[in-house]
Motif scaffolding. Structure first.
Motif, short mmCIF file in Angstrom:
data_model
loop_
_atom_site.label_atom_id
_atom_site.label_comp_id
_atom_site.label_asym_id
_atom_site.label_seq_id
_atom_site.Cartn_x
_atom_site.Cartn_y
_atom_site.Cartn_z
N GLU A 142 0.97 -1.14 -0.16
CA GLU A 142 -0.08 0.00 -0.20
C GLU A 142 0.96 1.26 -0.02
OE1 GLU A 142 -3.98 -1.59 2.23
OE2 GLU A 142 -2.69 -0.31 3.50
N ASP A 143 0.66 2.35 -0.69
CA ASP A 143 1.22 3.73 -0.81
C ASP A 143 0.44 4.79 -0.18
OD1 ASP A 143 3.20 2.45 -2.17
OD2 ASP A 143 2.85 3.54 -4.21
N PHE A 144 1.16 5.27 0.57
CA PHE A 144 0.52 6.65 1.24
C PHE A 144 1.53 7.91 0.95
CE2 PHE A 144 -0.65 2.83 3.58
CZ PHE A 144 -1.96 3.10 3.84
N CYS A 145 0.92 9.30 1.28
CA CYS A 145 1.67 10.35 1.08
C CYS A 145 2.06 10.56 2.78
CB CYS A 145 0.86 11.40 0.47
SG CYS A 145 0.46 11.11 -1.43
N VAL A 146 3.33 11.19 2.64
CA VAL A 146 3.78 11.78 3.88
C VAL A 146 4.43 13.20 3.52
CG1 VAL A 146 4.31 9.64 5.08
CG2 VAL A 146 5.99 10.59 3.86
N GLU A 147 4.17 14.20 4.44
CA GLU A 147 4.88 15.36 4.17
C GLU A 147 5.92 15.96 5.22
OE1 GLU A 147 3.71 20.26 3.68
OE2 GLU A 147 2.26 18.76 4.69
N ILE A 148 7.08 15.71 4.63
CA ILE A 148 8.27 16.19 5.68
C ILE A 148 8.26 17.51 6.02
CG2 ILE A 148 10.72 15.72 5.86
CD1 ILE A 148 9.02 13.10 5.38
N ILE A 149 8.33 17.86 7.20
CA ILE A 149 8.19 19.26 7.58
C ILE A 149 9.18 19.56 8.68
CG2 ILE A 149 5.70 19.56 7.14
CD1 ILE A 149 5.26 19.56 10.15
N ILE A 150 9.51 20.83 8.76
CA ILE A 150 10.49 21.41 9.88
C ILE A 150 9.54 21.09 11.32
CG2 ILE A 150 11.59 23.36 10.94
CD1 ILE A 150 12.16 24.22 7.91
N ASP A 151 10.64 20.58 12.39
CA ASP A 151 10.12 20.78 13.72
C ASP A 151 10.44 22.20 14.03
OD1 ASP A 151 9.23 20.39 16.15
OD2 ASP A 151 10.56 18.74 16.56
N SER A 152 9.41 23.06 14.28
CA SER A 152 9.65 24.39 15.04
C SER A 152 10.17 24.22 16.22
CB SER A 152 8.22 25.08 14.87
OG SER A 152 7.30 24.49 15.93
N LEU A 153 10.07 23.35 17.12
CA LEU A 153 10.68 23.08 18.44
C LEU A 153 12.20 23.16 18.23
CD1 LEU A 153 8.47 20.43 20.17
CD2 LEU A 153 8.28 23.06 20.28
N LEU A 154 12.82 22.85 17.05
CA LEU A 154 14.12 22.82 16.87
C LEU A 154 14.81 24.24 16.98
CD1 LEU A 154 14.31 19.83 14.52
CD2 LEU A 154 15.01 19.92 16.89
N CYS A 155 13.84 25.40 16.65
CA CYS A 155 14.35 26.60 16.52
C CYS A 155 13.25 27.46 17.33
CB CYS A 155 14.24 27.06 15.18
SG CYS A 155 15.18 28.59 14.78
N PRO A 156 13.39 27.42 18.71
CA PRO A 156 12.30 27.93 19.49
C PRO A 156 12.52 29.50 19.40
CG PRO A 156 14.06 26.89 20.79
CD PRO A 156 14.29 26.52 19.41
N LYS A 157 11.47 30.20 19.92
CA LYS A 157 11.64 31.69 20.10
C LYS A 157 12.74 31.81 21.35
CE LYS A 157 6.82 32.38 18.75
NZ LYS A 157 5.41 33.03 19.39
N PRO A 158 13.41 32.98 21.16
CA PRO A 158 14.19 33.56 22.25
C PRO A 158 13.32 33.66 23.59
CG PRO A 158 14.74 34.60 20.44
CD PRO A 158 13.57 34.21 20.18
#
Length: 436
Positions: free
Chosen positions: A243-259
């Motif tokens: 079976e084939d599915f779609c996955v979207e690779i995205i950035i983890d915003s927690l890896l660049c948190p706000k100051p």
């Protein structure tokens, strides 16, 4: 056979997307003496459709389409007052959705006999029960987002026609988005031995540097595979299913948190240093500031966690925001940090549309401000040293009419003269007050 001259719709219609904005439509069984209408529109819009009139032509080009959009298309013969017949309505998805949907993926050789299949797949927000799909299921209409550097659990539930059988399970993600599963590391899980468990579970980790975008996940269930031939493209499916599915690779915003913890340091009346806590993954920071109420920001970039703001207007309220810049992402901006510049003697003559009383004077532990305002406004109450350095600052919401505000816990201050000011966009005033 049938002679020409009957007003019949084409016997068949096919459509293929050729770009993000164009597609070809092919008609079969057309009459060279007739003209035809191609009628098409977005699948979500049942009213505003387009009509294209053509002479007998088996190949038609549609343009000005929207990227990654589903369209419905059908054709009719133009017959005047005669009864109109139409082709079946077909679906078309334009390109621009990402590799998972735009690319033609490597096929599998399927000879499945239907004894076993993938019944259900669960991965993050994907939860699909599909049942038997004749050996291969194109389930790319189901997608989920997976973050770089994060791990996820996938579970696969097998289905059987009769007895439960031990099965092997495999999975691939097309990280380099080339339509085949050939990159080292694209196999994201594989069972070492066959298992007859009711549910197979595995963990997969998305590489930190995985390219962003929509790509394809392929899962495979096999009975007694030949080890050397198990791959995402070349495996022969005699007993099992894929079976084939779609996955979207995205950035983890927690890896660049706000100051965090913005503050002022070395305040000098009309200049100060803005400081904040270091973000470990940041390579730089974007600092922006403006007077409260202004539309335009003044921006700067620096690699330090201390930034000087110079030549500020006296007796004014400013807001500052900071954003972290990381290797592959930026954080959002922080909430505004608001501070006020010192009001000189001449500036203290600015008129607020309010009357102000402060007591007791001298004070020991607390100061109460009695305000009678003509209109509602936001303001800052600021306690200064006599040299203009800020000791205490409090934001207040002033309503029309009389009200009071209190500054507490001031007993730690040494005896002496201080300045107490109130500032808003309408002006400011500063009064002397004594600590006993």
């Amino acid at each position: 056979f049938m002679t020409e001259g009957c007003c019949l719709a084409p016997s068949g219609i096919l459509a293929e997307a050729t770009s993000t904005s164009m597609a070809t439509v092919t008609l079969a069984g057309i009459d060279s003496t007739l003209s035809y209408l191609i009628i098409y529109g977005e699948a979500t819009d049942t009213i505003d459709w387009d009509t294209l009139s053509i002479m007998a032509d088996s190949l038609v080009i549609l343009d000005s389409l929207l990227p990654c959009t589903s369209y419905l298309i059908f054709a009719q013969a133009e017959c005047g007052d005669q009864e109109i017949t139409s082709t079946d309505t077909i679906d078309l998805l334009t390109l621009g959705c990402g590799t998972c949907l735009d690319s033609v993926y490597c096929p599998l050789t399927v000879n499945a006999v239907g004894d076993e299949w993938i019944e259900r797949v669960v991965l993050n927000t994907i939860d699909v029960t599909s049942g038997y799909n004749d050996g291969y299921g194109d389930l790319t209409g189901n997608a989920t987002q997976l973050k770089q550097g994060n791990s996820y659990q996938i579970s696969i539930t097998p289905g059987f026609l009769d007895d439960t059988l031990p099965e092997y399970y495999y999975g691939w993600i097309d990280y380099n988005q080339n339509g085949i599963f050939d990159l080292e590391g694209e196999q994201v899980f594989a069972s070492d031995t066959a298992t007859a468990a009711e549910i197979f579970r595995a963990s997969l980790t998305i590489p930190q540097q995985a390219p962003l975008g929509l790509t394809r996940l392929r899962v495979l269930m096999l009975f007694d595979p030949v080890d050397d031939t198990v791959s995402g493209c070349n495996t022969v499916l005699d007993l099992g299913e894929a079976e084939d599915f779609c996955v979207e690779i995205i950035i983890d915003s927690l890896l660049c948190p706000k100051p965090e913890n913005l503050d002022t340091m070395d305040y000098q009346g009309t200049s100060t240093n803005i400081v904040w806590e270091r973000v470990d993954s940041a390579i730089a920071y974007i600092i922006r500031h403006r007077k409260v109420g202004d539309e335009e920001w003044m921006e700067a970039v620096d690699t330090a966690i201390v930034f000087p703001l110079m030549e500020l207007e006296e007796c004014s309220m400013y807001e500052v925001q900071v954003q972290a810049v990381c290797q592959r992402d930026t954080s959002g901006y922080t909430e505004s940090f608001v501070f006020s510049t010192f009001c000189s003697t001449s500036a203290s003559d600015l008129t607020l549309d309010m009357s102000l009383q402060m007591f007791p004077n001298p004070f020991s532990d607390a100061i109460t401000l009695q305000v009678d305002a003509l209109s509602s406004q936001q303001a800052q109450v600021i306690l200064y040293q006599i040299d203009g350095r800020i000791l205490h600052q409090k934001s207040i919401d002033i309503r029309e009419g009389e009200q009071s505000f209190t500054l507490h816990n001031l007993g730690y201050l040494p005896q002496g003269m201080y300045l107490l000011g109130i500032q808003s966009n309408r002006g400011s005033t500063v009064r002397k007050i004594l600590k006993n």
